[in-house]
Scaffold this active site. Structure first.
Site, mmCIF file in Angstrom:
data_model
loop_
_atom_site.group_PDB
_atom_site.id
_atom_site.type_symbol
_atom_site.label_atom_id
_atom_site.label_comp_id
_atom_site.label_asym_id
_atom_site.label_seq_id
_atom_site.Cartn_x
_atom_site.Cartn_y
_atom_site.Cartn_z
ATOM 1 C CD GLU A 76 -3.218 1.288 2.670
ATOM 2 O OE1 GLU A 76 -3.143 2.497 3.110
ATOM 3 O OE2 GLU A 76 -2.597 -0.460 2.940
ATOM 4 C CG ASP A 77 1.557 2.989 3.045
ATOM 5 O OD1 ASP A 77 0.629 4.123 2.363
ATOM 6 O OD2 ASP A 77 1.004 2.287 4.212
#
Length: 743
Positions: A76-77
């Site tokens: 996600e990051d």
């Protein structure tokens, strides 16, 4: 920040045969990927997945789950990909990490929809492997512990989401310790004033009763030891949110709560639980109605314990929970306490074992079944919240099967909990052998028998009575299916009429190859579109017979001229005048011929309703297709029909088909002028009642010193009944004029 070797040592303390290399690779990979990223607090971002991993080690989870915790934000990051994680850590860990990834680029219309879609994806991932849930809850717990560094509006949103979804989800999974911490962390941000007030009062009570709590612990331990039971006894105080919730739910003040302090008694075996209960009840009087046996009847989240309330030392009410150490671990850690991944050979075996032995996981899988019902995201979120928040009652089928339901549930919820087909065909119920209304609130121990009828459909109103998400979703789905069947049946009748008037025969088989061309998925969908007025019957006719030419008189302008003639327009635009006798009009529109659709009234199998001025059997009638509503019935002389002069495809031939045994009343509107004096209205109402008609509505149109004009909406059997009522009203001295509106 915890070092790499410290994390390995934590896991090794309870799992000596761990895969140390896996943990080391995950630690280094996550730290490198997050690199110089910072959290809102200013701490290195990697501290977050590391703390999540640490929370999971407190639950004694396997190294694969701890590795997923370290990696859970990488896709996600960071620039990490699922493919890369699969290559380095295996496809199973890659699947778990992806299950925890939010839907960041999904085009959704609202934050609520985004929240619902995230919950959908999370639950689907949990269905495949429960460890996704454990990591997600640990992730949320650490985020809540550090929530103070976020902006105020974001704090409020995250705290409310935690209160709405994650805390009750932890509770449903039996993870009571985590649930309480999540609730209290969220409570602080949702209602700071209440949190601080209750926390202060609880601290004062704890200081005031410290000696008494210690005395009760000591007394209980000694009395059990005298009977040969070695037990751990310790007191505990309710958490602030638990106190606040009970005060709100039962409308009590803090001083009125009798269970702010409770005591847990941990013994060795199940037999000792019941022996302990006997010793306690022989020593101190119990409070009637406060004993619950969750050992013989566990809660849906696998919670097992004996609960009782006694009048203890100093005449103080004392709440006791008696359980074994194993029961205590399940009560605190829920599904995380199942040591399936350590004791079984494969992860697949573990999932099978957990799904069979864990009621909590079984509930979760049943909740996920809602995903297949086609509800929109907001509906799914609503149903899931309903399931998460409810306490339980336990009821039985006539064969003794135990059904756990939310508190406040009805026989409707019971029927759908047994099986969707039973709910859909439910028409009544018996509770403990007595016929009762289906909206009766069920109580613990009720035996419920569902009365069924073949072909029954649940009323739409049941959706507001049902408590469980499953029942509400099923009722909504059955209602949609029923409405679709009604429109489909109406559409087929319209097409059969249209084809017959054109000298053709309608065939469903002939329609099959044209479904795509007409823009629908299947035949039922296309027929329903015709019934709803979204698809023209003429367009369907021309699609089936491309060479069809409409050369006949296609529609009348439904108004008589001054001489009583009708104007009819042909497809070529020529206008003819025809006599306004009933048969002339009947031939073209609303004539009730062989091809006309039979009308029995509102509430039948077709979506039919009457125009504002009503229509009664005996009237010559015409139907107008209202898109999305079905057919509206008008008397043939209604001036409202002029609005449809230029829309010939919306006109439908209809005829009355009345079953006298059904005794249906039909709407008609009358206008009268009455003398403005006391008693006039009473005399009018009495005359209508004597004639067996019913006043549905009444409104005053105008009032003058001498006369009052009023419009009355009547319900009558037929045209003869209406005319008889009008004749009786005209005979009254207080009435100067009476007529049917548009009559």
């Amino acid at each position: 920040m915890m070092r790499q070797y410290e994390l390995v040592e934590r896991v090794a303390a309870y799992k000596p045969d761990l895969d140390e290399a896996l943990l080391n690779r995950a630690y280094v990979y996550a730290m490198q990927k997050h690199g110089a990223q910072k959290r809102a607090s200013g701490d290195p971002y990697f501290s977050h997945p590391l703390e999540v991993a640490a929370i999971l080690t407190q639950m004694h989870l396997d190294e694969a789950t701890v590795a997923v915790a370290l990696l859970h934000d990488t896709i996600e990051d960071t620039d990490a990909t699922r493919k890369e994680i699969d290559q380095l850590f295996g496809p199973k860990i890659g699947q778990l990490v992806e299950g925890l990834t939010k839907l960041k680029r999904l085009d959704l219309v609202s934050k609520k929809a985004a929240q619902a879609e995230n919950l959908r994806k999370l639950l689907l991932a949990i269905a495949d492997d429960i460890r996704v849930l454990l990591v997600k809850l640990a992730d949320r717990l650490h985020n809540m512990r550090t929530l103070g560094h976020m902006a105020p509006e974001k704090r409020a949103r995250i705290a409310q989401e935690t209160m709405d979804i994650y805390a009750p989800l932890a509770g449903r999974m039996g993870m009571q310790d985590m649930r309480e911490e999540l609730e209290n962390l969220a409570f602080r941000h949702v209602n700071l004033e209440a949190f601080e007030t209750i926390s202060q009062r609880l601290a004062e009570l704890r200081d005031r009763h410290a000696d008494r709590i210690a005395a009760i612990e000591r007394d209980l331990t000694e009395r059990l030891a005298e009977s040969g039971i070695e037990a751990k006894v310790y007191g505990r105080q309710k958490k602030p949110y638990s106190v606040f919730s009970k005060m709100q739910r039962k409308a009590l003040s803090l001083e009125q709560l009798s269970d702010i302090f409770g005591f847990r008694v941990i013994v060795t075996t199940e037999e000792e639980c019941y022996r302990t209960l006997g010793i306690v009840h022989r020593t101190w009087p119990m409070v009637p109605g406060r004993f619950k046996d969750y050992i013989s009847t566990p809660k849906q989240n696998d919670y097992r314990s004996l609960h009782t309330t006694i009048v203890g030392p100093s005449r103080q009410r004392v709440e006791l929970q008696i359980r074994t150490q194993q029961m205590h671990e399940i009560a605190e850690y829920g599904v995380a306490a199942h040591s399936v991944y350590k004791d079984l050979g494969s992860e697949e075996d573990a999932r099978v074992h957990l799904s069979k032995d864990s009621n909590a996981y079984g509930w979760l899988r049943r909740t996920i079944e809602l995903l297949a019902t086609g509800d929109n995201p907001e509906e799914f979120l609503e149903h899931t919240k309903l399931e998460l928040f409810q306490d339980q009652v336990f009821c039985f089928t006539p064969k003794g099967q135990l059904i756990a339901l939310p508190r406040g549930a009805t026989p409707i919820d019971f029927a759908y909990a047994v099986h969707t087909e039973i709910g859909d065909s439910c028409v009544g119920c018996k509770i403990d052998g007595r016929i009762m209304p289906v909206m009766t609130e069920l109580a613990n121990g009720d035996e419920v028998e569902i009365i069924r009828a073949k072909g029954a459909t649940p009323p739409q109103a049941w959706e507001t009575i049902a408590v469980t998400g499953k029942a509400r979703a099923a009722i909504r789905r059955a209602t949609r299916a029923s409405i679709r069947r009604q429109y489909s049946g109406l559409g087929q009748q319209i097409l059969e009429r249209t084809f017959a008037r054109s000298g053709k025969t309608f065939s469903r088989d002939a329609l099959k190859p044209l479904i795509g061309k007409l823009g629908h998925r299947d035949i039922e969908d296309a027929l329903a579109a015709v019934g709803r007025g979204e698809l023209s019957s003429t367009d369907v006719l021309k699609a089936v017979h491309p060479d069809y030419q409409d050369s006949r008189i296609t529609k009348p302008i439904p108004r008589r001229d001054e001489e009583g003639w009708f104007n009819l327009r042909t497809a070529a635009g020529m206008i003819f005048r025809v006599p306004g006798r009933p048969k002339a009009r009947e031939k073209e529109r609303g004539g009730g011929g062989a091809n006309a659709i039979p009308i029995r009234g509102v509430g039948g199998e077709m979506p039919v309703h009457f125009g504002p001025d009503g229509a009664v059997p005996g009237d010559r009638i015409v139907g107008i297709i209202e898109p999305g509503k079905g057919i509206t019935i008008y008397p043939i002389q209604s001036p409202a029909l002029t609005a449809y002069d230029e829309q010939p495809d919306r006109w439908v031939d209809v005829r009355w088909d009345i079953d006298a045994a059904l005794k249906n009343r039909f709407p008609a509107r009358i206008m009268l002028s009455a003398i403005n004096e006391p008693g006039s209205l009473a005399e009018i109402a009495e005359t209508i009642a004597v004639n067996d008609a019913n006043i549905h509505n009444l409104s005053m149109v105008s009032t003058a010193p001498d006369f009052t004009k009023m419009v009355i909406e009547l319900e009558v059997w037929d045209l003869a009944h209406l005319n008889r009522t009008l004749k009786q009203l005209r005979a009254k001295d207080c009435i100067s004029e009476v007529s049917r509106v548009n009559g």
